[in-house]
Write a protein that holds these residues in place. Structure first.
Motif, PDB file in Angstrom:
ATOM      1  N   GLU A 144       0.712  -1.121   0.012  1.00 52.03           N
ATOM      2  CA  GLU A 144      -0.107   0.149  -0.114  1.00 52.03           C
ATOM      3  C   GLU A 144       1.003   1.469   0.011  1.00 52.03           C
ATOM      4  OE1 GLU A 144      -4.284   0.337   0.295  1.00 52.03           O
ATOM      5  OE2 GLU A 144      -2.936  -0.782  -1.001  1.00 52.03           O
ATOM      6  N   LYS A 208      -0.507   7.559   1.455  1.00 53.63           N
ATOM      7  CA  LYS A 208      -0.426   7.075   2.820  1.00 53.63           C
ATOM      8  C   LYS A 208       0.663   7.956   3.377  1.00 53.63           C
ATOM      9  CE  LYS A 208      -2.942   4.145   1.722  1.00 53.63           C
ATOM     10  NZ  LYS A 208      -2.418   4.598   0.493  1.00 53.63           N
ATOM     11  N   PRO A 950      -7.523  -3.622   2.185  1.00 46.46           N
ATOM     12  CA  PRO A 950      -7.886  -2.768   3.085  1.00 46.46           C
ATOM     13  C   PRO A 950      -7.177  -3.198   4.557  1.00 46.46           C
ATOM     14  CG  PRO A 950      -9.358  -2.580   1.276  1.00 46.46           C
ATOM     15  CD  PRO A 950      -8.485  -3.648   1.262  1.00 46.46           C
ATOM     16  N   GLU A1044      -6.492   4.165   4.998  1.00 48.91           N
ATOM     17  CA  GLU A1044      -6.052   4.506   3.529  1.00 48.91           C
ATOM     18  C   GLU A1044      -7.464   4.656   2.908  1.00 48.91           C
ATOM     19  OE1 GLU A1044      -5.030  -0.079   3.854  1.00 48.91           O
ATOM     20  OE2 GLU A1044      -6.401   0.168   4.821  1.00 48.91           O
TER      21      GLU A1044
END
Length: 2021
Positions: A144, A208, A950, A1044
């Protein structure tokens, strides 16, 4: 492979300020967030990641700069930290604390603390573990945290990558889109999918690690940049923006919309028209042939007429083929032109030669056409033969909506240059060779069960035999030929090992090879699957290129679903039409090409398709090693399920190949798979079958689960359902075995990512231009930087794959060429970057678009590997809807760049209906929207297949596999969920789809988010609703980690519907958006909040259907509940009930505007509900306010309004882009106060109507500098006189463009004359030319003027082309220089792309040389004293396009009504137009500046519309001149038409039927028509061309409509064009009743311009301009008079330069208007050249109309005397003596062998080839000088009603024959003399040689029309056995040309007759025939030849007799003597 930097703190800062830091590595920079009000320490704690493709070198540098941040001023640099990365490279991880240095490189006390890590590709450095290093809570697993910013990854900004499939770019050239998309691989966007590209993906999100990157838009605002640039002394022209700024300034990252035009939308049929003109053929091989041409397109054939006895026939025949088929089918059709010799009713004729090309090749040409090109004919039966002649033709392919620009019969210069104008696409060499194409078919597997034959079932029932029911064979189609393999009976795994051989010219002009597996069946064969191979993708034509090569590789075939019904409704999909919806089979094949050496005698010269056995693939290696792959998928959401299927349980099935397919999976027993240790090359076929669901593998490892559990859907709202997945998400996983060819996909992925990034950047740039953001050129520079680094990156990444084992030749060659191309592109991008300036922006943008197309083309991998993944939604085990995901998009790789763009990401997928069901409205409704997570990779790499999901879930596994650690879960249980509130601010929509019959809609919007939906209110009767409504979705639950959500919220779907009183709402369009997310710990403050309103493009099917203006925000509900959310303030509209308006910070800022409307009138109103409109009124509405026009009391009597100007005030947004549309509605007021809506129009953009007060700083007369410079440049001689500020303009007649020739041809066929002239000039030869007599004025007519003008127009076109070519060359040179500079390695990169340039050069060179010759040649003296012919302007388009539709103050708005048709075919706007409103609008901010209102003569009642004429009815004389029509669409069966003109204006209807022109597609009408009309009632003029028919009604060919009223009132003065010069007599008489001086004074008065003041010495002053010019004029008697008219005309011709009032006046002209036919919308049916003059009836009457009747051909007589022949070859053998002789006669003709051939008498028995004739032919003919054509009229056949006029070139043919009495005469040789241009005859027979025919270019040419009399020797030629030309005789002839009058005065007889008889030829006597006069012959024979022989024989005989007598009488005498008797 990445470098990570954690920037922790900066300490020891001074003062208190906002801080920001910037980190730069390898030219890529990141910014931290801004820390506000820090004192001595700034804790950034942020992590940046640079993915690197090549290993970091120890001396590379990382730089960090720290700034004091300022919102207003530029950021001030505090200090810089630089670090060499040597230690990092060695140790892999370093922590550093060090001081910064300032600008002067001295240390300061501020210090910085960082940590750096480096992970190398080969894992040589450090161990990788994100967790142990960045402790920041915001970081998450590797999958991610991947892209801190879009710049650094080569990935597009939205990681969720909605179904946008960048794989198929959007703005492709049609060229690419129509072809390559046909390939299964690429057919990504189908009709249904185009929609998603509309996605407006909210803001680009940083990832992020970069938590609030977006919050500071000001980081690099444009102004900052400028300041910064100035401080650092940079040139602003060198700044480039990376996408960072696009993020922060939020330019936009809308996806560009799909390119709809050439969407091969699943094979929906479209209209196409192929038009072919066969002009002539040359150099046909053969003797005395009668050629005709057969034109074949697909299956249809048409023939030209036959021409007798000629090798260079002239046809000029036009053929049109109409088709209604899908694009894919159309573009694969073959166009075949063949020349056939002597075909008649009984015999089929023999083929001379043929030429083939596919329609697609023509369509990819510029303008979709080849114009005047020569096709090379070759004989397919005989490979060794060489070329068989040339055929000159025009070929054009038009789809609906393409307009073809026919060159205005121009560019005829290169006519004779056959070699330079071959019918071949650019880059194809003229000498094409024969080649063999070997297509090897090895085997296939995974075929579906085809039990289509009923017999099979019967057999199975009776005998119980259950054999495989498929008998496959493979059929290959290429270039119009078909080849088949043998049939393998009953086999699902057929093995063929056969090769099919095609023989075709190379490079072929057919782009695709079609390969089809078919099932053989007694009844009919059906296709199982089809694959197309695009030759351009498997070869490269550059000088380092390679021949087509392919495989051996597997190709996957897709088609209909594998459920076996008798009738497969999706059978078309198996034929390759449309996107396959299921895997069908895969085929192992290869292709190779071998160029033939045709000189080799062993070669088999047949071109038939052959099939032979081939060896099987020897080396399994090249197809790849078998590997086990693992596919994992998780369904996170399934919503928007169509309500039709909502009542049954639903499940989803995922398949890859046949794995996972429930139907086939079970039907085959599992073959034992060898243990992992076994060798990996066992038959793959075993592996294709799925391991079924219930039995585990023998490893006990795992079972595939390919479908989710069935579940009942829940209701979302009236239209849609959703599945209740909530916290439990089902998963699937499948194991499959494929050859490991991932490398191919990896390379494609890298290129795709570069392309995606480039496309995104380009969209940014275009959006910046569209929204007028500052400095788009900087963004373009940034885009180019990213591109060049991306390209170089690819080269390093791909480099290491050079030695991969299992690669085919194509893999190696493709890799090399991709590396070359990308390296090249990288360098070009660098060069381009430096050339991007503000003014060159547009052109450079085009070049960059080309890069994008090229990248997309290169990225498409032709050799398949892993099949695509299909996701099917099943309801009750029925397949309902599907989605197809290319395997490369989800393929995993350890290298980021190689990873598929959707691998390990959540992707939003919309399911669509399969095949034809998805066409039209059915396909527009979403079947289901899914959020799905997919991962595909090698089983052994599968450890982190869940990494991208996720977070916050637990895995649920099947009971059986609990003990196995890596066992995949069958569902995920989410324990974490976040609660949000979604606010949808729905402000307004515009330009929506008209869904009701009134032409309006009742729209409302429905917003879907997760499983909730809400609607706005319904607004009635509008296409531009302003809802101004806030929809609040409460308690939206999202699963996963909070952070997220912030960066990747799910998308919102907005659908617009039309509310109907009965029945369900109609779907009007859909769009997507991403919300801006606020977490509970963030502030609701600028710059991200409140969000800005943005436009989202609405799509309906494939077409755009308006825009939505809205904003969306997703707010996290924190622990404090909703009270923490920003309050929803703003007035609750009580009158609107509980509807919330859009809050203040978001709705636009308004200011007061005034809208003035000019109401002029209504036109052409159609009936409404069968009643006529009688009392109409117009209502104008904008943003809730409006105004009504006065009522028209009687529409029939006067459709104009009585009150002209009205106004209203309204509040509009300050931002012009947000202005609401303005609605115009027309209602009819009926009795009893009823109103009916007639029609409406929405002005979607007010921008062009906004009045902006002029800038005070400009000079008082608004002459901007730009205007001035343009002006000075234009006049070249303008000089300002100092004191008064006047500008003097000398009006000498301008230097004429140097014209090659004043004569021109009407028909674009052979402009020989022109050529001759040019050759003459070029060669400078021809000194003895007779001077051409000067045209005196009496000879000149209107046509002289017209032709001279066309010539000028062509010359200008030529010059423009030359200039453009020159500019292009210059640019190429620059690029090339840049390239060499940029190419540090010194290798000359990019030969590939240069080769094309080289080819271009080659083809350009000959033309250029020619041009140069022409230019350098000294002008011949005759040109000097030639009076210049006055000219007019020929526009090769409508006058309207040149003058902006004459809407300078009066605009026309089409009123629409009725719903838009759903089937795309006939939804033309034309049919919905119910009338037109004429008027105008002016919008300005209140209050209006004083200077306008204070102006003299300001009339307040007219507001801004000052000086407008009255709109009372006015009588006008309209004079329509129709010159000619060109390229009419044939209307009769014979491919011709009999056109005549019909004109309609109001009640006047003129049909010129009796003057039809027989059988002509290019008729010259030359007529004028006078019509009296009253504006405004009769203002629409229709000029139509009809086809006359003897029986039945006449058909309309096409018509054109002209709005006369706008022309009449226009300031451009389009009533009567202003001539070039003023004369009062002759061919150029002034046509206007007003003289120039009167026109000028009227214009000055109307425009309030000072003047005109005529001064002495030929000067006139208007405003502050002084013009000069001549002041005398000659009348017809040659008397000179003083006049001001020339001066006045000079001003009129430059009226656009007069300040304030100036505008360009319409010149005297001819306009070319396309003819359209309502039955064939959008396709031109021909063109009409014409013009219109209008004269008001209250002015003096104009003179008579100009005579433009067509020139009559002039009568001539050509007398040809054939004196003698010599050296004629001898054909006959003498019966007795075997001697060679010939009986010679000469035949000649001018118009055609049938019409007027004449023969001399026979010169018998010529033994030397000499013949004496003294024979005269007389050929009378009619000749058109201007066109250089002979005109003949004859009946086409005995059945023809009337004579047809033909125009043929003037060519005299002389032939020499040998007369035979009993058999046919033998043809010996011929010569054709083009009377305009033939070689001068030789003085003697000796000097006469073959050169005179072959080497025409070098010889001086003469024209009989100038020389009048010519005598000399000419050669007769014919071809020998080897097709070589040889001289077969020579003729001495005399040509004498007389006009008909001269011929009457001095008559001459035919042959040798009176008058003026010729003497008898002096022939030897032998020419008597021996059997008529045998004695004489014998005497002659004896006398001449055998005289001495006879004498000798006689003497010998005498001697013999004597000896005999002696011997006889001797004995007797002896006896006598002896005996003494």
């Amino acid at each position: 492979m990445a470098l990570l930097l954690q920037l922790r703190t900066v300490t020891g800062l001074r003062g208190k300020a906002d801080r920001i830091a910037k980190a730069v590595f390898r030219g890529l920079s990141f910014y931290t967030r801004v820390l506000e009000n820090c004192e001595d320490e700034a804790r950034f704690d942020e992590t940046f990641r640079w993915p690197v493709a090549s290993n970091i070198d120890g001396n590379e540098i990382l730089e960090i700069q720290v700034f004091n941040y300022s919102k207003v001023f530029t950021n001030r640099l505090i200090g810089t930290f630089q670090m060499v990365l040597q230690k990092v490279v060695e140790e892999g991880q370093v922590e550093v604390t060090d001081t910064l240095i300032d600008d002067n490189n001295s240390a300061i006390q501020t210090s910085i603390s960082i940590e750096i890590r480096y992970q190398a590709l080969d894992g040589t450095v450090g161990a990788w573990n994100d967790k142990e290093f960045l402790e920041t809570p915001s970081v998450h697993s590797e999958g991610e945290g991947r892209y801190p910013l879009e710049t650094d990854s080569l990935l597009s900004s939205h990681r969720q990558g909605l179904d946008i499939s960048p794989g198929k770019s959007t703005q492709q050239s049609t060229e690419r889109s129509f072809r390559s998309k046909g390939k299964e691989k690429t057919k990504e966007h189908k009709a249904g999918k185009g929609v998603f590209s509309a996605m407006k993906l909210g803001k680009t999100r940083p990832s992020k690690d970069d938590h609030r990157k977006q919050d500071e838009p000001a980081v690099l605002e444009a102004e900052d940049l400028d300041r910064k640039a100035l401080l650092q002394g940079l040139e602003p022209d060198t700044i480039s923006l990376a996408s960072v700024t696009a993020v922060t300034t939020n330019v936009s990252n809308k996806r560009s919309k799909p390119d709809i035009k050439m969407e091969p939308s699943a094979g929906r049929p479209m209209d196409y028209q192929v038009s072919i003109t066969i002009i002539e053929a040359r150099q046909l091989v053969g003797l005395n042939m009668d050629p005709m041409v057969c034109v074949e397109v697909g299956e249809e054939k048409k023939y030209t007429s036959m021409k007798e006895s000629t090798n260079c026939p002239y046809y000029n025949e036009y053929f049109v083929f109409d088709f209604h088929v899908p694009p894919d089918v159309m573009f694969d059709k073959i166009i075949k032109l063949s020349v056939i010799h002597s075909k008649n009713l009984l015999r089929s004729g023999t083929l001379v030669g043929s030429f083939k090309m596919d329609v697609g090749t023509v369509y990819t040409q510029p303008e979709h056409q080849f114009y005047h090109k020569w096709a090379i004919l070759s004989d397919p039966e005989d490979l060794t033969a060489g070329l068989k002649g040339y055929l000159k033709c025009d070929i054009a392919v038009v789809g609906k909506g393409d307009n073809i620009k026919t060159p205005h019969k121009a560019n005829e210069t290169e006519e004779d240059d056959i070699e330079g104008n071959l019918l071949l696409p650019d880059g194809v060499p003229p000498e094409r060779q024969w080649a063999r194409f070997y297509i090897k078919i090895y085997r296939a597997e995974g075929l579906p069960r085809m039990n289509t034959s009923i017999m099979a079932n019967v057999k199975k029932a009776l005998i119980g035999e259950n054999k495989d029911l498929v008998d496959p064979y493979v059929q290959v189609v290429f270039a119009g030929q078909k080849g088949k393999t043998s049939i393998q009976k009953s086999s699902y795994e057929p093995l063929w090992n056969e090769q099919i051989i095609f023989t075709e010219m190379f490079p072929p002009l057919c782009k695709r090879i079609k390969i089809q597996i078919r099932d053989s069946d007694k009844v009919n064969d059906v296709a199982i699957g089809t694959h197309f191979i695009d030759l351009r993708k498997i070869s490269n034509e550059g000088d380092k290129g390679f021949l087509p090569t392919f495989g051996p590789a597997w190709v996957n075939m897709y088609g209909s679903t594998r459920n076996y019904t008798l009738m497969d409704e999706h059978q078309e999909l198996n034929e390759g039409l449309g996107e396959g919806v299921s895997f069908r089979a895969r085929l192992l094949m290869s292709l190779a090409v071998e160029i033939l050496d045709t000189t080799n005698p062993e070669i088999n010269s047949s071109t038939e398709v052959q099939v032979e056995q081939a060896t099987s693939v020897a080396d399994q290696n090249c197809t790849g090693k078998m590997e086990e792959f693992f596919l994992f998928g998780a369904f996170l959401e399934a919503t928007m399920i169509d309500r039709k299927i909502g009542d049954k349980p639903i499940n989803f099935e995922v398949t890859i190949g046949n794995y996972g397919n429930q139907m086939d999976g079970m039907s085959k027993p599992i073959l034992q798979r060898k243990k992992e240790g076994g060798d990996g090359n066992e038959e793959e076929s075993e592996l294709l079958q799925n391991s079924s669901e219930d039995e585990g593998d023998e490893d006990g490892e795992m079972v595939s689960v390919s479908s989710s559990q069935p579940m009942k859907p829940l209701v979302t709202d009236r239209n849609y359902f959703h599945l209740p997945y909530f916290e439990r998400k089902p998963c699937i996983y499948i194991k499959s075995w494929w050859q490991d060819q991932r490398r191919r996909l990896y390379n494609a992925n890298i290129m795709d990512k570069i392309a995606d990034k480039l496309e995104e950047g380009l969209n940014d740039v275009q959006e910046m231009i569209k929204t007028e953001k500052p400095h788009p050129e900087r963004r373009l520079r940034g885009v180019l930087e990213e591109l060049s680094s991306g390209c170089l990156h690819f080269v390093t990444l791909a480099d290491k794959d050079q030695h991969h084992s299992s690669r085919t030749r194509l893999d190696r060659e493709r890799l090399k060429s991709c590396m070359r191309e990308l390296e090249n592109m990288g360098q070009q991008a660098t060069t381009l970057r430096s050339q991007v300036k503000k003014n060159t922006m547009k052109d450079k943008l085009k070049l960059v678009q080309n890069f994008l197309q090229k990248l997309r083309f290169l990225a498409d991998e032709p050799q398949h590997t892993i099949p695509d993944i299909f996701i099917w939604m099943m309801s009750n085990n029925k397949r309902i809807a599907y989605a197809r995901v290319p395997s490369k998009d989800i393929l995993y790789s350890i290298v980021d760049e190689e990873m598929g763009k959707d691998c390990a990401k959540v992707k939003t997928i919309f399911l669509k209906l399969p095949g034809k069901r998805g066409f039209g409205p059915a396909g527009w409704t979403v079947q289901a929207k899914m959020e799905i997570y997919l991962w595909l990779g090698l089983n052994k790499q599968r450890k982190d297949f869940l990494s991208g999901l996720p977070c916050g879930f637990e895995e649920k596994k099947t009971a059986r596999g609990q003990n196995l650690p890596s066992f995949p879960p069958i569902s995920l249980l989410y324990t974490k969920k976040q609660v949000f509130q979604l606010r949808a601010h729905m402000y307004q929509a515009r330009s929506l789809f008209a869904a009701d019959s009134s032409g309006l809609s009742d729209p409302f919007a429905r917003v879907f988010f997760i499983s909730q939906s809400q609607c706005t209110e319904v607004l009635n009767e509008t296409l531009c609703p302003t809802w101004d409504q806030l929809l609040v979705f409460d308690n939206v639950e999202l699963y996963g980690e909070a952070h997220e959500m912030r960066d990747d919220p799910p998308i919102i779907v907005i659908e617009i519907y039309d509310q109907d009183t009965v029945g369900k709402a109609d779907f009007m369009g859909r769009t997507f958006a991403k919300p801006v997310v606020k977490m509970s710990d963030e502030q609701y403050c600028p710059p991200r909040f409140p969000p800005q309103l943005e436009y989202y493009q609405i799509y309906r099917g494939n077409s755009t259907a308006g825009d939505l203006l809205a904003a969306f925000e997703l707010l996290q509900i924190g622990p404090g509940g909703k009270s923490d959310l920003p309050p929803i303030d703003g007035p609750m509209d009580m009158d609107r009930g509980p509807i919330l308006p859009v809050p203040l910070g978001i709705r636009p800022v308004l200011s007061k505007y005034r809208v003035e409307v000019l109401f002029w009138g209504l036109r052409d109103l159609k009936r409404v509900n069968l009643a006529q409109v009688d009392r109409p009124r117009v209502d104008i509405e904008c943003a809730g306010k409006g105004v009504q026009s006065a009522l028209i009391q009687n529409y029939k009597k006067n459709p104009n309004f009585s009150t002209l100007v009205k106004w209203f005030e309204v509040d509009l947004p300050e931002n012009e882009l947000l202005h609401p549309p303005l609605n115009i509605r027309v209602v009819d007021c009926r009795a009893f106060g009823r109103y009916t809506l007639v029609g409406s129009h929405a002005v979607s953009s007010l921008r062009k109507f906004i009045y902006r007060p002029p800038d005070k700083k400009a000079q008082h007369w608004n002459m901007t500098a730009k205007h001035l410079n343009g002006y000075l440049a234009m006049t070249n001689r303008a000089h300002r006189s100092r004191p008064t500020g006047e500008i003097v303009v000398n009006m000498e007649p301008e230097v004429p463009i140097k014209k090659m020739e004043t004569m021109v041809k009407l028909e674009a066929s052979e402009e020989e004359k022109e050529r001759k002239k040019k050759k003459k000039k070029g060669g400078g030869g021809g000194g003895e030319e007779v001077e051409e007599e000067e045209p005196d004025d009496s000879m000149l007519d209107w046509w002289s003027k017209y032709f001279a003008s066309i010539e000028t127009m062509k010359e200008q076109l030529r010059q423009q082309e030359a200039a453009a070519a020159e500019a292009e060359e210059k640019e190429e040179m620059e690029m090339a220089e840049g390239k060499q500079v940029g190419n540090k390695r010194g290798s000359m990169a990019g030969k590939g792309s240069k080769a094309q340039a080289k080819n271009k050069e080659k083809s350009k060179a000959p033309k250029d040389d020619k041009k140069k010759k022409q230019q350098s040649a000294p002008e011949l003296p005759e040109k000097k004293n030639k009076p210049r012919i006055d000219e007019l302007k020929v526009f090769n388009k409508e006058l309207e396009t040149e003058f902006d539709n004459f809407e300078d103050w009066l605009h026309t708005f089409n009123l629409l009504r009725g719903k838009i048709g759903d089937n795309d075919d006939n939804a033309t706007e034309e049919e919905r137009i119910v009338g037109r409103f004429k008027g105008s609008i002016c919008v300005y901010k209140m209050p209006l500046p004083d200077d306008i209102t204070k102006e003299a003569g300001y009339d307040p009642s007219f507001g801004m519309f000052q000086g407008i004429p009255s709109n009372d009815p006015i009588n006008v004389l309209v004079r329509v001149y129709v010159v000619r029509a060109t390229d009419l669409h044939p209307a009769d069966i014979n491919g011709k038409a009999d056109p005549y003109i019909a004109i309609k204006l109001g009640k006047t209807d003129i049909k010129d039927k009796e003057n039809y022109i027989s059988k002509q597609l290019n008729p010259v009408f030359g007529k004028s028509f006078d019509i009296e009309a009253t504006f405004p009632m009769e203002s629409m003029l229709t000029v139509a061309v009809y086809d006359w028919d003897l029986v039945g009604t006449d058909d309309l060919i096409g018509e054109t409509k002209i709005d006369l009223e706008n022309r009449y009132y226009s300031k451009h003065r389009a009533t009567c064009g202003v001539s070039h010069t003023y004369s009062i007599h002759g061919y150029n008489t002034w046509r206007d009743p007003m003289k120039p001086s009167q026109i000028l004074s009227k214009l000055c008065k109307d425009g309030k311009v000072d003047g005109p003041h005529y001064g002495p010495g030929g000067r006139v002053k208007v405003a502050n301009r002084v013009f000069t010019g001549p002041t005398e004029i000659e009348d017809e008697n040659g008397q000179k008079k003083q006049t001001d008219e020339h001066l006045a005309l000079a001003v009129l011709r430059h009226w656009e330069d007069i300040p304030w009032a100036g505008c360009k006046l319409v010149p005297e002209h001819v306009e070319t208007r396309p003819l359209l036919n309502p039955d064939k919308p959008g396709i031109e049916q021909g063109r009409l050249e014409m013009w219109v003059d209008m004269f008001p009836m209250d002015m003096p009457a104009p003179g008579p109309a100009i005579d433009i009747s067509p020139r009559k051909p002039k009568k001539y007589e050509l007398r040809v005397i054939v004196w003698n022949t010599d050296e004629v070859i001898l054909e006959d053998d003498d019966y007795f003596t075997g001697e060679k002789s010939s009986d010679i006669f000469v035949r000649g003709w001018l118009k055609g062998q049938q019409e007027d051939k004449q023969d001399t008498d026979v010169h018998y028995h010529s033994l030397t080839g000499e013949g004496n004739f003294n024979w005269r032919y007389i050929f009378p003919f009619d000749y058109l000088m201007a066109e250089e054509k002979i005109v003949i009229s004859k009946k086409e056949s005995m059945f023809s009603w009337d004579e047809t006029e033909y125009k043929i070139p003037a060519r005299l043919t002389l032939q020499v024959w040998d007369a035979d009495h009993f058999s046919a005469d033998d043809f010996l040789g011929a010569i054709e003399l083009d009377l305009n241009r033939f070689p001068r005859g030789a003085k003697t027979s000796k000097q006469c040689s073959l050169e005179m025919v072959t080497n025409e270019a070098e010889l001086p040419m003469i024209s009989i029309f100038k020389q009048k009399r010519v005598k000399g020797w000419w050669p007769f030629v014919a071809r020998d056995e080897n097709d070589e030309l040889e001289v077969t005789g020579k003729v001495e002839a005399e040509l004498h040309l007389l006009t008909a009058e001269e011929a009457e005065k001095s008559p001459a007889g035919l042959a040798r007759n009176e008058p003026d008889p010729l003497e008898k030829p002096n022939r030897p006597d032998t020419s008597f025939i021996w059997f008529l006069n045998p004695l004489k012959s014998i005497k002659y024979l004896i006398c001449t030849r055998y005289k001495w022989l006879i004498i000798k024989i006689v003497l010998a005989l005498l001697l013999l007799v004597m000896v005999a007598l002696f011997l006889y009488s001797m004995p007797g005498y002896m006896v006598k003597k002896l005996l003494g008797a």
